[in-house]
Design an enzyme around this catalytic site. Structure first.
Site, short mmCIF file in Angstrom:
data_model
loop_
_atom_site.label_atom_id
_atom_site.label_comp_id
_atom_site.label_asym_id
_atom_site.label_seq_id
_atom_site.Cartn_x
_atom_site.Cartn_y
_atom_site.Cartn_z
N ASP A 1 0.95 -1.22 0.07
CA ASP A 1 -0.09 0.05 -0.12
C ASP A 1 0.71 1.35 0.12
O ASP A 1 2.26 1.22 0.03
CB ASP A 1 -0.97 0.15 1.27
CG ASP A 1 -2.23 0.65 0.91
OD1 ASP A 1 -2.13 1.64 -0.05
OD2 ASP A 1 -3.36 0.56 1.52
C1 BGC Z 1 -4.98 3.29 0.28
C2 BGC Z 1 -5.27 2.36 -0.82
C3 BGC Z 1 -5.04 2.75 -2.16
C4 BGC Z 1 -3.85 3.49 -2.43
C5 BGC Z 1 -3.62 4.21 -3.71
C6 BGC Z 1 -3.68 4.02 -0.06
O1 BGC Z 1 -3.68 5.08 0.85
O2 BGC Z 1 -4.88 2.69 1.36
O3 BGC Z 1 -6.53 1.69 -0.74
O4 BGC Z 1 -5.08 1.57 -3.25
O5 BGC Z 1 -3.53 4.60 -1.65
O6 BGC Z 1 -4.06 5.06 -4.06
#
Ligand code: BGC
Length: 718
Positions: free
Chosen positions: A260
């Site tokens: 993530d």
């Molecule tokens: C979120 C994810 C997301 C990623 C990219 C993160 O902060 O937890 O769900 O896919 O950002 O945008």
């Protein structure tokens, strides 16, 4: 493409480049470094070997970045462009928690295919979806993205999304690769706070939280993202129990894994890595192939290989996961994946796509209460639309990619379009933020309500009160909105309350006075048209709750498939009983149950028959449920089949959804709905943490949560 040969010609640094994801603003002209690239200290050569990009606002920008990249990449390896497509790309449909309440996997598939087509035309190759974290705590803002609190529903809807995003072939121009997230148990954060620690038993994890991720893997998902949280003390990105034992050894997942956002760096913040080098090692050793937006791999992976801590074969394996995905996407043949803004523009908010979005909003809305007020007659002369969401277009929800609020239909516009001859007055009356306590707008709204034939009260929480990082401790209607509902309904009983929300709200303080309550969630681009159709009876509500609505926030976490305690509370819910499991100041039951949702018609369940009352490991029981639409209009009903194991080695929930079917019945029409029960459906994680079934008696019922319309029993013999 001969990927092995390609890998063979790459330097170690170039290989590591494939494992790094940067955002679109890192990429510029092939001869110049952008600000973010400079702040990372990247050279043009280093930038040229980066493997994937998050973002890119349209096909033109993405094509440009890809073209410039291919000019400077010695190996001519295209970038993969990824982004979160959560509830629509430009045409926005309801948030996940609403949409899955349609209990209609085909509809979910239809919405997802529409999003895939639009996003792929806009240049994207992969979406960070579906999000299938099981949710039980309405305080958590990310419940809005989820598939609800039930493992079967979340598994069914997660798999439906994977199949629809990816289609038969991800190289086709209308599809993209999917990424299931956030593995695992992100939804079980303590106190409903985002990113918070998760303390969970292995049985609970396996029984309730893991099935939805597994269902997406079984559906062929191409990528997986570990969650931010620590689980029992170990952050998922570096958690060998999750990432090795369960994901690889037990489930044999062989797709790509991406961290993530900056989650590898966060290992140092959690304090499980002393520095970025250790963070890189921990994440890499636990099978995280791509690092999103932090620099541990970029700075330390080559060094770790040179020191012999990580082998180059392991790096090769990670790189092959990325290259294989590029190959499957067809990017070596067409690095642009037929991206085309003109094709996109023709689709975005086209009548066909708006129709899908409107139907999805109609089928996701949940009628929570109706004393007969709804549907309103279309003959009304004077309509008052009051409340902060009356003419609000900002109801497309918190995560709508390229969705634009100005392209959404407000309730007022929807009602005006449906009733062109009615006299419609609009009164915002108050705001929807916590600290908007000004009631000076009430007087006008009350006056208008007194004189109206029908009153529509539009209240809720703003989109930014749910979604990532947005947890709440008070999940009632913010500000003075509850007062507005109560003061308006006091002067005109022909009032209906529309709720706009990203989570279950605690609505006890309006429940008694509101003649009708219709939950619209964040309904998307066509919200206002859907609301109008539902309010005036052109559409019949059929959505059911995918998540329990508590009476009070103090009941959270609250969910329908709870365990039976040794001292359950019996008798009237409201009455406090000493030394039983309950509260002094509130009943145990929620205000609205999982699976609950009314219709303008009524369904009567006539019978449930089992073709045998004994099941063995090879056999099956055919369950036939008959029901009749006893009302005056056609409607859709979700027939929900629940199970209870009467005695088992470990405590099991008081009810578990084991099957559902949604059917349409004309007025007075009857139907038989059949289900088949087999032994694997009775399995659970027993006292020894084995996934088996245990002989004995089971109760079966049709209804929803604690409501049983009709029930029977059978025995499993071994
Ligand atoms: C979120 C994810 C997301 C990623 C990219 C993160 O902060 O937890 O769900 O896919 O950002 O945008």
């Amino acid at each position: 493409m001969d990927l092995k040969a390609l890998l063979g010609q790459m330097t170690l640094e170039e290989k590591i480049g494939q494992l790094i994801q940067l955002s679109a603003d890192f990429f510029g002209e092939s001869t110049e470094l952008t600000g973010p690239a400079q702040s990372w200290g990247l050279s043009i050569e280093e930038l040229s070997s980066i493997g994937t990009c998050i973002g890119g606002k349209n096909a033109a920008e993405i094509r440009k970045i890809q073209e410039e990249h291919l000019k400077i990449d010695r190996n001519k390896i295209p970038l993969i462009f990824m982004r979160d497509i959560i509830h629509g790309y430009r045409t926005v449909y309801p948030i996940g928690l609403g949409l899955v309440g349609s209990f209609d996997p085909e509809l979910v598939g239809e919405c997802t295919e529409m999003a895939a087509k639009e996003a792929a035309a806009g240049g994207l190759h992969l979406t960070f979806a579906p999000m299938v974290d099981l949710v039980r705590d309405a305080r958590w803002g990310r419940v809005m993205e989820s598939c609800g609190e039930d493992p079967l529903l979340a598994s069914t809807m997660g798999a439906a999304q994977v199949k629809a995003f990816q289609g038969e072939d991800i190289s086709s121009r209308d599809h993209l690769a999917a990424c299931v997230k956030h593995f695992a148990a992100y939804g079980a954060g303590e106190s409903g706070r985002d990113y918070n620690s998760v303390e969970i038993s292995e049985r609970t994890l396996r029984q309730f939280y893991l099935p939805s991720y597994k269902a997406c893997i079984d559906a062929g998902v191409k990528m997986l993202m570990p969650s931010f949280n620590d689980m029992n003390g170990i952050p998922s990105t570096a958690n060998p129990f999750l990432m090795k034992r369960i994901l690889r050894d037990e489930w044999h997942y062989d797709g790509a894994v991406i961290s993530d956002w900056a989650a590898i760096w966060e290992l140092t913040v959690h304090g499980v890595a002393a520095d970025m080098k250790e963070a890189a090692r921990l994440a890499f050793e636990n099978g995280c192939h791509i690092e999103m937006l932090s620099s541990a791999y970029y700075k330390h992976l080559a060094e770790l290989v040179r020191e012999g801590v990580i082998t180059e074969e392991a790096v090769d394996d990670a790189v092959m996961h990325v290259l294989r995905l590029k190959d499957e996407l067809g990017l070596f043949d067409d690095p642009f994946h037929q991206a085309d803004d003109a094709r996109g523009e023709a689709m975005y908010l086209s009548p066909e796509h708006r129709e899908v979005a409107r139907r999805a909003s109609e089928e996701s809305a949940v009628l929570l209460k109706n004393d007969g007020t709804l549907p309103f007659s279309e003959d009304v002369k004077k309509v008052a639309i009051v409340g902060p969401f009356a003419d609000e277009q900002a109801m497309i929800g918190p995560w709508s990619a390229l969705g634009k609020t100005e392209e959404a239909v407000s309730v007022t516009s929807g009602v005006r379009a449906l009733l062109p001859n009615a006299e419609i007055s609009v009164h915002k009356a108050c705001g929807y933020l916590f600290d908007e306590l000004d009631k000076s707008g009430f007087a006008d709204a009350i006056e208008a309500a007194k004189n109206a034939d029908a009153v529509i009260i539009c209240v809720g929480e703003p989109a930014h009160y749910s979604g990532e990082g947005n947890s709440r401790t008070d999940i009632g209607l913010p500000g003075v909105q509850a007062d507005l509902v109560n003061e308006i309904t006091a002067v005109n009983k022909n009032s209906a309350v529309l709720i706009f929300n990203g989570r279950p709200l605690a609505l006890s303080n309006i429940y008694k006075n509101a003649p009708a309550i219709l939950d619209m969630w964040f309904p998307g681009s066509e919200g206002g048209n859907a609301a109008a159709a539902l309010l005036f009876g052109r559409a019949n509500p059929c959505g059911k709750l995918a998540m329990t609505f508590p009476r009070a926030v103090g009941q959270c976490p609250i969910y329908y498939n709870r365990m039976l305690t040794g001292r359950p509370k019996k008798g009237p819910e409201e009455v406090y009983k000493p030394f039983t499991s309950g509260y002094l100041d509130c009943g145990n039951l929620p205000l609205f149950f999982f699976g609950e949702g009314l219709s303008y018609t009524t369904f009567e369940y006539n019978a449930m028959t089992l073709d045998t009352h004994e099941l063995d490991e090879k056999g099956s029981i055919k369950v036939t449920v008959s029901l009749t639409n006893t009302g005056e209009r056609a409607g859709k009903e979700v027939v929900q089949l629940y199970l209870r194991d009467k005695a088992s080695s470990a405590v099991r929930p008081i009810q578990e959804l084991i099957a559902f079917k949604k059917i349409t019945l004309e007025a007075n029409e009857s139907a038989e709905v059949c289900f088949e029960i087999t032994e694997p459906m009775l399995r659970f994680w027993n006292a020894q943490n084995e996934y088996i079934s245990e002989a004995g008696e089971f109760e079966l019922f049709v209804g929803y949560a604690d409501h049983r319309y009709i029930s029977d029993e059978f025995t499993l013999v071994k």
